[in-house]
Design a protein around this motif. Structure first.
Motif, mmCIF file in Angstrom:
data_model
loop_
_atom_site.group_PDB
_atom_site.id
_atom_site.type_symbol
_atom_site.label_atom_id
_atom_site.label_comp_id
_atom_site.label_asym_id
_atom_site.label_seq_id
_atom_site.Cartn_x
_atom_site.Cartn_y
_atom_site.Cartn_z
ATOM 1 N N UNK A 71 20.891 -30.278 79.543
ATOM 2 C CA UNK A 71 20.554 -28.697 80.108
ATOM 3 C C UNK A 71 18.923 -28.716 80.291
ATOM 4 N N UNK A 72 18.642 -28.155 81.246
ATOM 5 C CA UNK A 72 16.926 -28.044 81.632
ATOM 6 C C UNK A 72 16.190 -27.594 80.464
ATOM 7 N N UNK A 73 17.062 -26.405 79.694
ATOM 8 C CA UNK A 73 16.399 -25.589 78.521
ATOM 9 C C UNK A 73 16.284 -26.458 77.248
ATOM 10 N N UNK A 74 16.781 -27.771 77.435
ATOM 11 C CA UNK A 74 16.850 -28.392 76.127
ATOM 12 C C UNK A 74 15.226 -28.769 75.849
ATOM 13 N N UNK A 77 14.923 -33.219 77.108
ATOM 14 C CA UNK A 77 15.882 -33.241 78.245
ATOM 15 C C UNK A 77 16.228 -34.820 78.642
ATOM 16 N N UNK A 78 17.581 -35.386 78.388
ATOM 17 C CA UNK A 78 17.979 -36.547 78.785
ATOM 18 C C UNK A 78 18.963 -36.226 79.915
ATOM 19 N N UNK A 79 18.446 -36.793 81.195
ATOM 20 C CA UNK A 79 19.242 -36.360 82.315
ATOM 21 C C UNK A 79 20.094 -37.521 82.715
ATOM 22 N N UNK A 80 21.164 -37.432 82.162
ATOM 23 C CA UNK A 80 22.339 -38.452 82.554
ATOM 24 C C UNK A 80 23.466 -37.879 82.077
ATOM 25 N N UNK A 84 25.671 -34.787 76.862
ATOM 26 C CA UNK A 84 26.102 -33.482 77.241
ATOM 27 C C UNK A 84 25.128 -32.479 77.317
ATOM 28 N N UNK A 85 25.347 -31.313 77.689
ATOM 29 C CA UNK A 85 24.394 -30.202 78.014
ATOM 30 C C UNK A 85 23.694 -29.784 76.694
ATOM 31 N N UNK A 86 24.492 -29.602 75.653
ATOM 32 C CA UNK A 86 24.015 -29.408 74.396
ATOM 33 C C UNK A 86 24.371 -30.436 73.653
ATOM 34 N N UNK A 87 23.974 -31.581 73.475
ATOM 35 C CA UNK A 87 24.377 -32.772 72.925
ATOM 36 C C UNK A 87 23.991 -32.931 71.483
ATOM 37 N N UNK A 88 22.804 -32.565 71.045
ATOM 38 C CA UNK A 88 22.363 -32.908 69.562
ATOM 39 C C UNK A 88 21.139 -32.150 69.211
ATOM 40 N N UNK A 89 20.731 -31.969 67.906
ATOM 41 C CA UNK A 89 19.535 -31.287 67.530
ATOM 42 C C UNK A 89 18.871 -32.166 66.555
ATOM 43 N N UNK A 90 17.688 -31.850 66.301
ATOM 44 C CA UNK A 90 16.885 -32.694 65.056
ATOM 45 C C UNK A 90 16.414 -31.166 64.567
ATOM 46 N N UNK A 91 16.697 -31.501 63.187
ATOM 47 C CA UNK A 91 16.467 -30.323 62.308
ATOM 48 C C UNK A 91 15.477 -30.780 61.327
ATOM 49 N N UNK A 92 14.367 -30.336 60.938
ATOM 50 C CA UNK A 92 13.403 -30.737 60.017
ATOM 51 C C UNK A 92 13.967 -30.256 58.680
#
Length: 144
Positions: A71-74, A77-80, A84-92
């Motif tokens: 997703x361009x709002x990520x 952005x990993x454009x492939x 997935x559009x919302x694939x993962x997140x990194x949390x502190x």
């Protein structure tokens, strides 16, 4: 015109085994002196992701939550199409970051194991789609 061939409807299929390309192939790029210098200058509580497969890139982790996807709002952005559009997140988390899969189709991997969530350590490899990222904090670089 050609005459029809009797029994031409019969076919033969030959199954070939799938080719497995090892993830440690020579397409992985080593860390550059610039990568090491950048890691040594990281602020406390931040981390760096260095792309070793896919486009040569570095991603600074310096927020409490960082989104990853197509997703361009990520934030990253990993454009492939393998991402997935919302694939993962990194949390502190205390002392670093953890990666969490966001319900992606292809999954998120840490050190070759599919994970829903994993606390990251220096040198860990995160695979998101076709991208391979290595995780580092300043502690990874030993001052002399």
């Amino acid at each position: 015109m050609t005459d029809p061939i009797e029994n031409a409807g019969e076919t033969t299929s030959i199954g070939l085994p799938a080719i497995q390309i090892p993830l440690t192939s020579t397409s992985d790029r080593p860390l550059s002196p610039s990568d090491v210098q950048t890691i040594s200058k990281l602020a406390p509580g931040s981390a760096l992701l260095v792309s070793t497969r896919g486009p040569e890139s570095r991603y600074l982790l310096d927020e409490d939550v960082i989104t990853v996807g197509r997703d361009p709002k990520a934030d990253i952005l990993l454009d492939d199409f393998t991402v997935s559009r919302q694939h993962a997140l990194f949390r502190r988390v205390k002392g670093g970051y953890q990666v969490e899969d966001a319900g992606s189709l292809n999954g998120t991997y840490v050190n070759m194991k599919r994970v829903d969530s994993a606390v990251l350590h220096n040198g860990d490899t995160i695979i998101i789609g076709r991208y391979r990222l290595m995780y580092f904090t300043k502690a990874a670089v030993v001052s002399q």
